[in-house]
Scaffold this motif. Sequence first.
Motif, short mmCIF file in Angstrom:
data_model
loop_
_atom_site.label_atom_id
_atom_site.label_comp_id
_atom_site.label_asym_id
_atom_site.label_seq_id
_atom_site.Cartn_x
_atom_site.Cartn_y
_atom_site.Cartn_z
N GLY A 191 0.56 -0.93 0.20
CA GLY A 191 0.05 -0.08 0.36
C GLY A 191 0.32 0.93 0.01
N THR A 192 1.74 0.81 0.27
CA THR A 192 2.70 2.28 0.47
C THR A 192 3.56 2.81 -0.53
OG1 THR A 192 3.32 1.70 2.95
CG2 THR A 192 5.26 3.53 1.81
N LEU A 193 3.86 1.34 -1.25
CA LEU A 193 4.72 1.42 -2.48
C LEU A 193 3.45 2.19 -3.76
CD1 LEU A 193 6.62 -1.66 -2.63
CD2 LEU A 193 7.07 1.19 -2.11
N ALA A 194 2.08 1.57 -3.60
CA ALA A 194 1.06 2.12 -4.14
C ALA A 194 0.52 4.12 -3.92
CB ALA A 194 -0.71 1.35 -3.96
N LEU A 195 0.81 4.55 -3.02
CA LEU A 195 0.94 5.72 -3.18
C LEU A 195 2.01 6.36 -3.21
CD1 LEU A 195 -0.58 6.04 0.93
CD2 LEU A 195 -1.67 6.41 -0.96
N ALA A 196 3.20 5.33 -3.30
CA ALA A 196 4.30 6.51 -3.99
C ALA A 196 4.84 6.10 -5.01
CB ALA A 196 5.00 5.45 -3.51
N MET A 220 10.25 5.75 1.05
CA MET A 220 11.89 5.79 1.65
C MET A 220 11.03 4.89 2.93
SD MET A 220 14.79 5.41 2.23
CE MET A 220 15.05 6.40 0.56
N THR A 221 9.42 5.22 2.90
CA THR A 221 8.61 5.03 4.72
C THR A 221 8.73 3.35 3.83
OG1 THR A 221 7.35 6.85 4.52
CG2 THR A 221 6.64 4.69 5.89
N ALA A 222 8.34 2.85 3.03
CA ALA A 222 8.14 1.47 2.24
C ALA A 222 9.72 0.71 2.87
CB ALA A 222 7.56 1.73 0.98
N VAL A 250 18.84 4.19 8.72
CA VAL A 250 19.41 4.74 7.33
C VAL A 250 17.68 5.53 6.88
CG1 VAL A 250 20.41 5.16 5.03
CG2 VAL A 250 21.85 3.85 7.24
N PHE A 251 17.61 4.50 6.78
CA PHE A 251 15.95 4.35 6.07
C PHE A 251 14.94 5.56 6.29
CE2 PHE A 251 16.59 0.03 3.40
CZ PHE A 251 17.28 1.50 2.45
N GLY A 252 14.49 5.30 8.55
CA GLY A 252 14.26 6.21 8.99
C GLY A 252 14.43 7.92 9.31
N CYS A 253 15.60 7.43 9.27
CA CYS A 253 16.34 9.36 9.08
C CYS A 253 15.71 9.72 8.11
CB CYS A 253 17.71 9.35 8.95
SG CYS A 253 18.23 9.22 10.87
N THR A 254 16.15 9.04 6.46
CA THR A 254 16.30 9.63 5.50
C THR A 254 14.17 10.09 5.28
OG1 THR A 254 17.80 8.42 4.71
CG2 THR A 254 15.91 8.77 2.89
N ALA A 255 13.86 8.69 5.77
CA ALA A 255 12.22 9.25 5.35
C ALA A 255 11.83 10.30 6.40
CB ALA A 255 11.04 7.96 6.47
N VAL A 256 12.43 10.45 7.87
CA VAL A 256 12.43 11.43 8.52
C VAL A 256 12.39 13.43 7.55
CG1 VAL A 256 12.28 13.51 10.90
CG2 VAL A 256 11.97 10.44 10.41
N LEU A 257 13.49 13.44 7.18
CA LEU A 257 14.76 14.15 6.27
C LEU A 257 13.15 14.69 5.01
CD1 LEU A 257 16.51 15.99 5.41
CD2 LEU A 257 17.56 14.24 4.20
N LEU A 258 12.88 13.82 4.53
CA LEU A 258 11.98 13.86 3.13
C LEU A 258 10.63 14.16 4.24
CD1 LEU A 258 12.23 10.23 1.23
CD2 LEU A 258 12.86 13.00 0.52
N PHE A 259 10.37 14.16 4.74
CA PHE A 259 8.93 14.68 5.37
C PHE A 259 9.20 16.66 5.76
CE2 PHE A 259 6.13 16.42 9.47
CZ PHE A 259 5.52 15.97 8.74
N ILE A 260 10.43 16.70 6.34
CA ILE A 260 11.04 18.43 6.00
C ILE A 260 11.09 18.60 4.73
CG2 ILE A 260 12.21 19.29 7.53
CD1 ILE A 260 12.80 17.40 9.54
N ALA A 261 11.66 18.02 4.11
CA ALA A 261 11.53 18.46 2.88
C ALA A 261 10.06 19.01 2.14
CB ALA A 261 12.42 17.78 1.93
N PHE A 262 9.37 17.90 2.09
CA PHE A 262 7.64 17.52 1.17
C PHE A 262 7.38 19.10 2.89
CE2 PHE A 262 3.34 16.85 2.47
CZ PHE A 262 3.05 17.17 1.01
N ILE A 263 7.22 19.72 4.05
CA ILE A 263 7.36 20.78 4.84
C ILE A 263 7.29 21.81 3.53
CG2 ILE A 263 6.06 21.76 7.08
CD1 ILE A 263 4.67 18.89 6.17
#
Length: 763
Positions: A191-196, A220-222, A250-263
């Motif tokens: 489902g996460t990949l489908a959202l991507a 990255m969340t997937a 690595v994936f967790g920090c990158t996901a949070v980084l992308l969340f900040i970039a999204f905001i």
Amino acid sequence: MRINFIMPGAVWQRVVLLFFICWSTHLFASTSNTTSANESPLPALGQIQVFEDVSGTMTLAHINALYAESPLSFATAQQKRLKPGFTHSAWWLRVELSNHAATNVALVLALLDARLEHVDFYTSRTDAVSQPVSSRYPLMEFTLAPGERLPVFIRVASDTALTLEPALYSSAAFDALEKRAALWNGGLIGGTLALAWCALLIAYFSRSGPFLVLAALCLMTALFEAAERGYTRVYLWPQAIEWSSRSVTVFGCTAVLLFIAFILRIARDEKARLPWRYVLYVFASLECIGAAGAAFGNLFVFAQVGLYVNAVFGFVTVGMAASLARQSTPTARIMLLTVIFSLLNSALRVLETLGSLPPALAWLKSDIHPNPAVAIIGLATHLIVLAAWVNHVGKQRRAARTELADWQRTEHDRLREQVARRTLELNEALRYAEEKNRQKIETLGYVSHDLRAPLATISSYASLLLNRADSKQATLIQAIERSVNYQLALIDELIGYAKAELQPLDIAPTATDLPALLDDIAEYAVALCAQLNNQFHYQALTSLPRQLTIDGRRLQQVLLNLLSNASKFTHDGTVMMTVRARRHEQHWHMGFEVADTGIGIAIEEQSKLFTAFRQIQSVNGSTGLGLFIAQRIVNTMGGELRVSSALQQGTSFSFELIVPFAKDLDASQLSVVPYTSIGSAPARPQPKRWLASAIPPRSDRRDLAVLAKDGRLTDIEQWIETMLAIHPSCTAFLTEVRRCVEALDFPGAEALALAPLEPENIS
């Protein structure tokens, strides 16, 4: 490209439906598992004892000796000691398994944490138990005989946070648990990949940067969910156990980084006032450091850095959500929704990891680790955020299209009014400019004409004085005459310009005797061709009508210009004029062609041939106006002057005219001009013969021929005035010359000067 956005109501219905399906499946799976466990009770796991090896260097022999000498050194495990967190120590677990059943039992002893780096199982049967490569958890598979008691030592060491909770399953129950986990985790990760994928498609078709960042965040969340559950270890890098532990951070920090970039990207594109913008930049930098350090540095340090930074970031998001709540803009509300759901998901994860879920959320508990129910809620929050953002973007696009349509309509009306006003102003300015230009040209013509008369008189008197002056006086008079002639030439140019501007080319069709006109032209052509030893040929290819309604003067001007050019650029060659006629209904289609065997014209010069003042070569001081004038006349008469030429092979000019009948003709009114032999003139009526007393002397006529050849209009008019003063009896001849000059028929004037005369009539 137009994008059809999902309606918010439909999205919410699908989210709620997905949530209830997952909850029902979760309850059914838990009930089935409990029933199976009740029907087939497992052997007792026994008491778990824990020993902390601070040095991390003790072997199994040291542990066995220590336990034999001091069993109390292994403390009974409490809930707190089963989750020691980050530590450099190696932890030894001792469990004793016993089978009270009457049959053999296949068992699985597992630690349900895929992040553990080094896990070793030891039994009395063997020093170390090998672990299956296909397993995503550290586990040991074995079989207990009836009544058998088996002590097991487990050594655990890892740079990640430790959770020491061994679980005992039968092989069948563990397989069923893994299948249910695969279904849940597959739905979560898929489902996460489908959202991507959806976010990526929306980003591609709408050219939206935030959707592209959102697609990367979902991807990255997937990967983070797959790494935390051990699937990346099994399917992507089965031999890289250390990287499996590192990849979670690595994936967790990158996901949070992308969340900040999204905001930040939403705030920039929407021009929203985002509080604590620079604090988000600091956290983005820390997330980059944490991801890079976890990938290449000391995992023990950077895993803690990532955990603590993300915890502090959670508190920052709470403050940011409170600040966004004060803004009433749609973008702020969307960002507030994003922050709230992300914060809720993070809080549920922390509570589930600590085992501190409140009783109201007890239904979220699961025997699958990590808990997929919490992750599914996170997936639902991602879907809600995506749907809300799509709806927001759709509203923005509709508002933008409406605003653009209104602006285009207003701008169109404004431009139309402005164009109409400017067009009116330009038309007025153009009429004013044309009127002023006409007045200036008229003034120029009047002044030039008035200046020419006294200058011509001065020139005539200078000529008379020159005949009676001595050598010294002649020099001065000739200087005066040259100055006057120069001024007359300039005035002639001004008069010609004024005449061309004020009087467009006039065509006056009249009934014309075509054979007689062609005979006159042929007579002039013979004289022109004789100058450079050329032979002239004239041929009528078809029967010609006796009379045509055509401007004979203009037709003569065109043909003489073409014949003059042909004779100038041909030496010791041939010049030919051919004429043909074809009758069609009430018109004659007349075709004329003038060809020569001269020097020819290059292809690149042919496109510029009919430009005013354009010369192929400088010949006899010509101005290059002949072809331009001929083309202008032909176009005005409804034809088109065409050229065909090749270098050193000759040139051919041709044109066709559609001429109406002069009157109804029958066969008796057609004449045929026979073909003439080379070097002879065509059969034609005898030309006019001037009496000896009516012709200027040979030397004067020779001067006229030179002036006509050079096209010197002013000098020819001065010559005529002089001849009228000296030879009044030549009025008829001079009148004919003046007629040719007024029609700009310089070849005709030259032909008159060189026309062959009877021997007795030559002076």
